[in-house]
Design a protein around this motif. Structure first.
Motif, mmCIF file in Angstrom:
data_model
loop_
_atom_site.group_PDB
_atom_site.id
_atom_site.type_symbol
_atom_site.label_atom_id
_atom_site.label_comp_id
_atom_site.label_asym_id
_atom_site.label_seq_id
_atom_site.Cartn_x
_atom_site.Cartn_y
_atom_site.Cartn_z
ATOM 1 N N PHE A 11 0.731 -1.107 -0.033
ATOM 2 C CA PHE A 11 0.125 -0.043 0.027
ATOM 3 C C PHE A 11 0.744 1.230 0.121
ATOM 4 N N LEU A 12 2.045 0.914 -0.009
ATOM 5 C CA LEU A 12 3.114 2.369 -0.132
ATOM 6 C C LEU A 12 3.157 2.804 -1.355
ATOM 7 N N ALA A 18 10.317 1.658 -5.087
ATOM 8 C CA ALA A 18 11.587 1.882 -5.755
ATOM 9 C C ALA A 18 12.692 2.457 -5.229
ATOM 10 N N TYR A 19 12.426 3.267 -4.108
ATOM 11 C CA TYR A 19 13.524 3.576 -3.102
ATOM 12 C C TYR A 19 13.882 2.639 -2.298
ATOM 13 N N ILE A 20 13.023 1.785 -1.810
ATOM 14 C CA ILE A 20 13.400 0.600 -1.010
ATOM 15 C C ILE A 20 14.207 -0.463 -1.800
ATOM 16 N N LEU A 21 13.794 -0.622 -2.723
ATOM 17 C CA LEU A 21 14.300 -1.738 -3.553
ATOM 18 C C LEU A 21 15.769 -1.245 -4.303
ATOM 19 N N LYS A 37 3.505 -8.815 -9.193
ATOM 20 C CA LYS A 37 3.126 -7.907 -10.208
ATOM 21 C C LYS A 37 3.419 -6.194 -9.992
ATOM 22 N N CYS A 38 2.842 -6.039 -8.670
ATOM 23 C CA CYS A 38 2.987 -4.477 -8.362
ATOM 24 C C CYS A 38 4.278 -4.184 -8.419
ATOM 25 N N LEU A 39 5.578 -4.881 -7.706
ATOM 26 C CA LEU A 39 6.842 -4.499 -7.574
ATOM 27 C C LEU A 39 7.272 -4.820 -9.181
ATOM 28 N N ARG A 40 6.820 -5.587 -10.086
ATOM 29 C CA ARG A 40 7.270 -6.014 -11.418
ATOM 30 C C ARG A 40 6.921 -4.346 -12.125
#
Length: 494
Positions: A11-12, A18-21, A37-40
């Motif tokens: 929900f972020l 993107a910053y965390i990754l 799918k969301c992170l993709r």
């Protein structure tokens, strides 16, 4: 993820995702974005994440990304991908050919290639470099990238050897050297009580390190005494970083070679591969691990590891060049050519940094434990050199047609360009042939299997006179082919 747990992370905002990754390794980014799918979608929308993955997958390190580098990440990503694809579509027609004059050749010549600004110098005799009288030359190391000439010599009647550190673009000492001359320890070993001794010297170097080898070949029985001293030439003129040993061999050539693995490790290859730490120059190199080669490999002919300084890429913006990435010394490939039998080993250098072996095994790690998955072995032709740079290897392979007609005095061959980077294997995008399946090679009657994955492209067939051997080497965006018989250098631009 537990189905009863509220996935609050998802929900972020996408920017936070993107910053965390960006704090993850490229492998972990690929894992996360392949199962969600969301992170993709976050990955596909972020040039920075794609750039991190592209760098890691091509075994590169970001450098020079300070406040003065204003090149957008999207532009760096585009250039990085374009350069990788260009290697799979290389044209073997040279864009420049230089001829080395036959009459009165200098012993060394430095000249610019492809109109690149550079240093142009030549020397007609070794003695012109000597700074003292009554001296005997041993070897010379020329490093244009560092504007360095290292000149090794002995003074008759003295028990030491010396190395003058000179500027390539002038006649004085190198401005970054801590002093004008390096000196070895006194009383070099093996000089007394020997008969029929034949001595030889060799200089090696990478970055701030210079290594001087000394070999004594003896006939009582036949053996080779070798001695090696390493300096950090930018910080001290003396050194206690010394190795020495004896090789018992009946071979005419010296069956040992070495290369620096970045700034803190040294690889010495003979009948096995020994990795040393050279972080502390006040003591002898510390043995970290010994990797055993297949039992039938008796001698190493050459080992090549392309220096990272030659594999740095620059992007030009508004007339200024900014260094953007360079090869990772801990995650590249090196080439090792064995003399008996004549074969080419391509080895991932990550093997020599990820020393995840039991402590009791470190002094003799069996080939079957480390070799098959980290190596690919090929037949080797002595008429051609092997080019290695970063994760790429270039070799010339004679075709079967070259043996059909005994009256045909030309040798037909193809250039095989192989990319061992993980990203090339994963995303070749229709370019080249992916080789994942294991291959076997006969080493003197024993079948050895290796399986290091790579992508391969082949050039169209080329011809060469059978008495005109070629030496190949590569850098970031060029292939160089030196014809031994005609003394000509071909430059192929990628």
């Amino acid at each position: 993820m537990n189905q009863d747990t509220n996935p609050q992370f998802l929900f972020l905002s996408e920017d936070l995702h993107a910053y965390i990754l960006t704090f993850l390794s490229y492998r972990d980014i690929i894992r996360c974005t392949s199962v969600c799918k969301c992170l993709r979608q976050t990955y596909l929308s972020s040039s920075e994440l794609q750039y991190i993955v592209e760098l890691g997958g091509q075994r590169l390190l970001p450098v020079g990304l300070g406040a003065h580098n204003h090149t957008p990440i999207s532009e760096r990503l585009r250039v990085l991908r374009d350069k990788a694809r260009a290697w799979f579509k290389f044209d073997t027609r040279p864009v420049q050919t230089a001829i080395v004059p036959e009459s009165g050749p200098p012993f060394a010549k430095i000249c610019s290639i492809l109109s690149k600004p550079g240093i142009n110098r030549e020397w007609h005799c070794l003695e012109s470099l000597l700074s003292v009288p009554n001296a005997r030359h041993n070897d010379v190391l020329i490093d244009p990238e560092q504007n360095l000439v290292a000149d090794a010599y002995e003074i008759i009647g003295k028990s030491r050897a010396y190395i003058d550190l000179l500027a390539l673009d002038g006649d004085g000492s190198h401005p970054r050297a801590v002093g004008p001359t390096l000196s070895t320890v006194p009383r070099l070993p093996g000089r007394q009580n020997t008969i029929l001794a034949r001595g030889s010297w060799r200089l090696d170097g990478l970055g701030r390190h210079i290594a001087l080898w000394h070999f004594l070949q003896l006939d009582d029985p036949y053996r080779i005494l070798w001695w090696l001293q390493i300096w950090d030439w930018q910080h001290s003129t003396t050194s206690n970083c010394i190795l020495r040993d004896t090789l018992f061999t009946d071979r005419f050539t010296i069956p040992i070679d070495s290369c620096f693995l970045g700034n803190n490790r040294l690889l010495i290859a003979s009948g096995n591969l020994k990795v040393y730490s050279i972080e502390d120059m006040s003591q002898a190199p510390q043995l970290l691990a010994c990797f055993l080669l297949p039992c039938l490999v008796e001698a190493v002919r050459t080992v090549r590891f392309f220096p990272s300084k030659d594999n740095i890429v620059h992007i030009s913006q508004t007339g200024m060049k900014h260094t953007t990435w360079a090869s990772d010394p801990s995650d590249r490939v090196l080439s090792l050519i064995t003399a008996f039998p004549l074969t080419l080993f391509v080895i991932s250098t990550s093997t020599f940094f990820e020393l995840d072996f039991p402590e009791e095994m470190a002094s003799a790690i069996p080939w079957k434990i480390w070799g098959p998955s980290s190596t690919r072995i090929f037949e080797c032709d002595c008429g051609f050199g092997v080019g290695v740079g970063g994760s790429r290897v270039l070799r010339a392979v004679p075709t079967e047609q070259s043996m059909d007609d005994p009256d045909d005095h030309t040798m037909k061959y193809r250039l095989h360009m192989m990319d061992f980077s993980p990203l090339a294997v994963l995303h070749r995008q229709g370019l080249g042939r992916v080789v994942r399946e294991p291959s076997m090679i006969d080493l003197g009657g024993e079948l050895v299997t290796t399986s290091l994955a790579y992508v391969e492209v082949m050039s169209s067939r080329k011809s060469i006179s059978q008495n005109n051997s070629k030496l190949f080497w590569i850098d970031n965006d060029r292939i160089y082919a030196f014809h031994m018989y005609t003394k000509s250098l071909e430059v192929i631009k990628i």
